[in-house]
Enzyme design. Sequence first.
Site, PDB file in Angstrom:
ATOM      1  N   ASN A 142       0.840  -1.207   0.000  1.00 19.02           N
ATOM      2  CA  ASN A 142       0.000   0.000   0.000  1.00 19.02           C
ATOM      3  C   ASN A 142       0.871   1.252   0.000  1.00 19.02           C
ATOM      4  O   ASN A 142       1.678   1.392  -0.933  1.00 19.02           O
ATOM      5  CB  ASN A 142      -1.135  -0.052   1.034  1.00 19.02           C
ATOM      6  CG  ASN A 142      -0.756  -0.385   2.445  1.00 19.02           C
ATOM      7  OD1 ASN A 142      -0.233  -1.449   2.721  1.00 19.02           O
ATOM      8  ND2 ASN A 142      -1.015   0.527   3.345  1.00 19.02           N
ATOM      9  N   ASP A 143       0.723   2.149   0.961  1.00 22.47           N
ATOM     10  CA  ASP A 143       1.297   3.496   0.828  1.00 22.47           C
ATOM     11  C   ASP A 143       2.782   3.529   0.458  1.00 22.47           C
ATOM     12  O   ASP A 143       3.586   2.795   1.032  1.00 22.47           O
ATOM     13  CB  ASP A 143       1.215   4.258   2.166  1.00 22.47           C
ATOM     14  CG  ASP A 143      -0.145   4.211   2.799  1.00 22.47           C
ATOM     15  OD1 ASP A 143      -1.104   3.787   2.140  1.00 22.47           O
ATOM     16  OD2 ASP A 143      -0.237   4.586   3.980  1.00 22.47           O
ATOM     17  N   GLN A 203       4.713   0.359   2.193  1.00 22.01           N
ATOM     18  CA  GLN A 203       4.020  -0.546   3.103  1.00 22.01           C
ATOM     19  C   GLN A 203       3.864  -1.898   2.405  1.00 22.01           C
ATOM     20  O   GLN A 203       3.374  -1.962   1.269  1.00 22.01           O
ATOM     21  CB  GLN A 203       2.640   0.032   3.449  1.00 22.01           C
ATOM     22  CG  GLN A 203       2.707   1.277   4.315  1.00 22.01           C
ATOM     23  CD  GLN A 203       3.105   0.934   5.728  1.00 22.01           C
ATOM     24  OE1 GLN A 203       2.331   0.362   6.476  1.00 22.01           O
ATOM     25  NE2 GLN A 203       4.337   1.262   6.107  1.00 22.01           N
ATOM     26  N   TRP A 237      -4.011  -7.338   2.621  1.00 18.69           N
ATOM     27  CA  TRP A 237      -3.497  -6.392   3.608  1.00 18.69           C
ATOM     28  C   TRP A 237      -3.521  -7.007   4.999  1.00 18.69           C
ATOM     29  O   TRP A 237      -4.425  -7.753   5.352  1.00 18.69           O
ATOM     30  CB  TRP A 237      -4.341  -5.119   3.591  1.00 18.69           C
ATOM     31  CG  TRP A 237      -3.841  -4.092   4.558  1.00 18.69           C
ATOM     32  CD1 TRP A 237      -2.811  -3.232   4.356  1.00 18.69           C
ATOM     33  CD2 TRP A 237      -4.319  -3.851   5.887  1.00 18.69           C
ATOM     34  NE1 TRP A 237      -2.625  -2.456   5.483  1.00 18.69           N
ATOM     35  CE2 TRP A 237      -3.537  -2.810   6.432  1.00 18.69           C
ATOM     36  CE3 TRP A 237      -5.331  -4.415   6.682  1.00 18.69           C
ATOM     37  CZ2 TRP A 237      -3.730  -2.308   7.721  1.00 18.69           C
ATOM     38  CZ3 TRP A 237      -5.523  -3.918   7.959  1.00 18.69           C
ATOM     39  CH2 TRP A 237      -4.733  -2.876   8.468  1.00 18.69           C
ATOM     40  N   TRP A 256       4.146   1.340  10.350  1.00 18.11           N
ATOM     41  CA  TRP A 256       3.230   2.014   9.422  1.00 18.11           C
ATOM     42  C   TRP A 256       3.919   3.187   8.740  1.00 18.11           C
ATOM     43  O   TRP A 256       5.112   3.432   8.921  1.00 18.11           O
ATOM     44  CB  TRP A 256       1.959   2.418  10.173  1.00 18.11           C
ATOM     45  CG  TRP A 256       1.015   1.248  10.354  1.00 18.11           C
ATOM     46  CD1 TRP A 256       1.361  -0.059  10.533  1.00 18.11           C
ATOM     47  CD2 TRP A 256      -0.406   1.296  10.362  1.00 18.11           C
ATOM     48  NE1 TRP A 256       0.228  -0.827  10.648  1.00 18.11           N
ATOM     49  CE2 TRP A 256      -0.868  -0.021  10.554  1.00 18.11           C
ATOM     50  CE3 TRP A 256      -1.343   2.318  10.230  1.00 18.11           C
ATOM     51  CZ2 TRP A 256      -2.241  -0.344  10.606  1.00 18.11           C
ATOM     52  CZ3 TRP A 256      -2.702   2.010  10.289  1.00 18.11           C
ATOM     53  CH2 TRP A 256      -3.139   0.689  10.463  1.00 18.11           C
ATOM     54  N   SER A 257       3.115   3.953   7.999  1.00 17.16           N
ATOM     55  CA  SER A 257       3.690   4.939   7.073  1.00 17.16           C
ATOM     56  C   SER A 257       4.479   6.049   7.754  1.00 17.16           C
ATOM     57  O   SER A 257       4.300   6.337   8.931  1.00 17.16           O
ATOM     58  CB  SER A 257       2.578   5.556   6.230  1.00 17.16           C
ATOM     59  OG  SER A 257       2.141   4.594   5.321  1.00 17.16           O
ATOM     60  N   ARG A 269      -0.963   9.374  13.308  1.00 17.04           N
ATOM     61  CA  ARG A 269      -0.056   8.642  12.429  1.00 17.04           C
ATOM     62  C   ARG A 269       0.472   9.397  11.215  1.00 17.04           C
ATOM     63  O   ARG A 269      -0.023  10.435  10.837  1.00 17.04           O
ATOM     64  CB  ARG A 269      -0.697   7.339  11.975  1.00 17.04           C
ATOM     65  CG  ARG A 269      -2.033   7.433  11.310  1.00 17.04           C
ATOM     66  CD  ARG A 269      -2.463   5.986  10.951  1.00 17.04           C
ATOM     67  NE  ARG A 269      -3.786   5.896  10.411  1.00 17.04           N
ATOM     68  CZ  ARG A 269      -4.877   5.668  11.125  1.00 17.04           C
ATOM     69  NH1 ARG A 269      -4.798   5.535  12.426  1.00 17.04           N
ATOM     70  NH2 ARG A 269      -6.052   5.567  10.541  1.00 17.04           N
ATOM     71  N   ASP A 270       1.507   8.782  10.632  1.00 19.19           N
ATOM     72  CA  ASP A 270       2.067   9.153   9.333  1.00 19.19           C
ATOM     73  C   ASP A 270       2.798  10.501   9.326  1.00 19.19           C
ATOM     74  O   ASP A 270       2.359  11.459   8.675  1.00 19.19           O
ATOM     75  CB  ASP A 270       0.974   9.139   8.246  1.00 19.19           C
ATOM     76  CG  ASP A 270       0.147   7.857   8.248  1.00 19.19           C
ATOM     77  OD1 ASP A 270       0.675   6.840   8.736  1.00 19.19           O
ATOM     78  OD2 ASP A 270      -1.003   7.870   7.768  1.00 19.19           O
ATOM     79  N   GLU A 278      -4.916  10.849   7.169  1.00 16.34           N
ATOM     80  CA  GLU A 278      -3.746   9.967   7.083  1.00 16.34           C
ATOM     81  C   GLU A 278      -2.751  10.604   6.124  1.00 16.34           C
ATOM     82  O   GLU A 278      -3.101  11.431   5.280  1.00 16.34           O
ATOM     83  CB  GLU A 278      -4.152   8.599   6.535  1.00 16.34           C
ATOM     84  CG  GLU A 278      -5.152   7.857   7.397  1.00 16.34           C
ATOM     85  CD  GLU A 278      -5.322   6.410   6.941  1.00 16.34           C
ATOM     86  OE1 GLU A 278      -5.101   5.520   7.767  1.00 16.34           O
ATOM     87  OE2 GLU A 278      -5.683   6.173   5.776  1.00 16.34           O
TER      88      GLU A 278
END
Length: 583
Positions: free
Chosen positions: A52-53, A69, A77, A113-114, A177-178, A232
């Site tokens: 993903n990202d 990701q 996922w 995570w991102s 996040r991110d 996000e």
Amino acid sequence: MRTSFISALGLYAVLIGCGVFFGGVEFGDSTPMKGQPYRTAYHFQPPKNCINDPNGPMYYKGIYHLFYQYNPNGPLWNMKTTWAHSISYDLINWVHLDHALNPTHPYDINGCWSGSITILPGDKPAILYTGKDRETHESQNLAIPKNLSDPLLIEWVKSAHNPIMTPADDIGPLFFRDPTTAWQGPDKRWRVIIGSQINGHGTAILYTSEDFVNWTRSESPLYSSNRTGMWECPDFYPVSVKGIGKGRETKYVLKASLPGFNLQDHYVMGNYDPQTDIYVVDADFMDSALQLRYDYGRFYGSKSFLDSGKDRRVLWGWIEETDSKSADIEKGWSGLQSFPRTVSISKSGKQLTQWPIKEIEKLRSEEVNIHDTELEGGSVLEVVGITASQADVEVSFVLPNIEEAEMIEQNLVDPQLLCSKNQASVKGLVGPFGLLVLASKDLTEQTAIFFRIFRSHSKYVVLMCGDQSRSSLTYDVEKTTYGAFVDVDPASETISLRSLIDHSIVESFGGGGVTCITGRVYPKLAIDNEAHLYVFNNGTQSVKISKLSAWSMKEAQFVQYRNEENLFSNYDEQQRKILFENF
Ligand SMILES: *[C@@H]1O[C@H](CO)[C@@H](O)[C@H](O)[C@H]1NC(C)=O
Ligand SMILES: *[C@@H]1O[C@H](CO)[C@@H](O)[C@H](O)[C@H]1NC(C)=O
Ligand SMILES: *[C@@H]1O[C@H](CO)[C@@H](O)[C@H](O)[C@H]1NC(C)=O
Ligand SMILES: *[C@@H]1O[C@H](CO)[C@@H](O)[C@H](O)[C@H]1NC(C)=O
């Protein structure tokens, strides 16, 4: 899934007449899987599994890095993502390296995570990323390269100070996040924003730090909007508006990825004062006439980086699958990245323009051209002489009779709904005209990317649609029709469309890139050599193709780097040249 993956691999090994491993480079499972019609040829993909990202893209000491990701355990996922890592010299051909970050510590045991990369003084890259702990609570964490002399930056180590940012009480532990790439203010302190929501409103929480380890939350967020929910993957960067804006030379773009809005990336533009960290937007999210988004189709979790070597900003976005989970399991993979796009301010100064990076031209082979050709209402013209399943097409139209265009009340209509009601099969006055891509010979299957022209009070309105309703005979795939307005004036300029066609992805750029629509399609008939490309006009008024150019596209090279062996031994000379011409 494992069985079909191995059989695809086996077939490939037979086809190339040799084993799967070439010295240091694992070949077989990273080239397009034969017998897999939806595998792309020049879009970024790992050999298998779910991505993903895009994370932490950067240009560092002559090499492009892309992290992303990745679920190392399967094609669907999973929360426990790793940061996979690939490098390139041209953003086209890639070497997949070992993963940079794996879930190993209590603060990231449920996933790395991102996040983003910042290049600190002394040419030192630093990753900021979100970790999810046992309770799936989120925190921000720091990692740096283990060995700065390694030009590939293969190994990364996590800071002993992690987690370095944890959510305060007013922020839910699941809404934090991110981190973005950090920037330095005039006071030399670093700034970074984190995606969040406070009282249900999307928010960019601002943190500052002197040493990149000890971070202090600022009293005010950089920006927040009650028109949105959770944000996000925020992104915040300057764009040059030289010669456009009055006085100012720079505007700042703030992008937020909105999970609550069906995974859409929206942006705003405004003025940022680095002394005070006050950001004043021209219009709020979803509040401008243009409803600014990077892409009005499938495009999410995007991230840009400054390509200092070429003085441009390059944007990556995750393009997800829209087929079924069982199809993903059978394919053994899901997700890919958009083709990298340069981002700049549009001529009007009111929005961004995106365009495939120039390096794409290296992939072009056979070319066909059509000039000054009238397309009467109801006509369909085939573009022959290129591989229509793997192509780059640019076309521009001149419209002689726009006075006839139908009236609409632009402020009152939702362009996507307008496209859904008026699909390519519904005749209009001026339009639909555009391209039919990944079409079967008899047109039973076709994906239409087209325009319609309307009048709204004293001006013309250009609508761009991506109609996937007839894209596949398969039932269990999504067939959404996307739509958006294009801010160009058909009375004084040609209407242009560029589409990157790559087996199961169609990335389209309308009006020179002011409106983008990306779709995933899974035709049953129109695959590989059975795919056709047409230009069509289904309005009653004729339109003229002022120019159309289309190219067959070569495959990009993707190879797997094996840490324990020598990258260069037994390496095909041609491949080596492509990948390492600058090494
Ligand atoms: C760091 O990388 C360089 C270049 O690859 C290598 O020569 C050196 O041995 C590495 N140092 C360590 C401690 O691994
Ligand atoms: C962290 O930074 C803040 C603000 O700059 C400062 O007050 C505090 O003493 C620092 N803490 C440590 C452990 O360095
Ligand atoms: C949303 O915020 C704007 C300004 O930031 C304010 O004018 C408006 O009243 C708010 N709307 C709601 C529903 O809270
Ligand atoms: C053009 O319109 C006709 C009638 O509405 C429809 O049957 C046909 O499929 C359309 N052509 C294309 C290329 O969509």
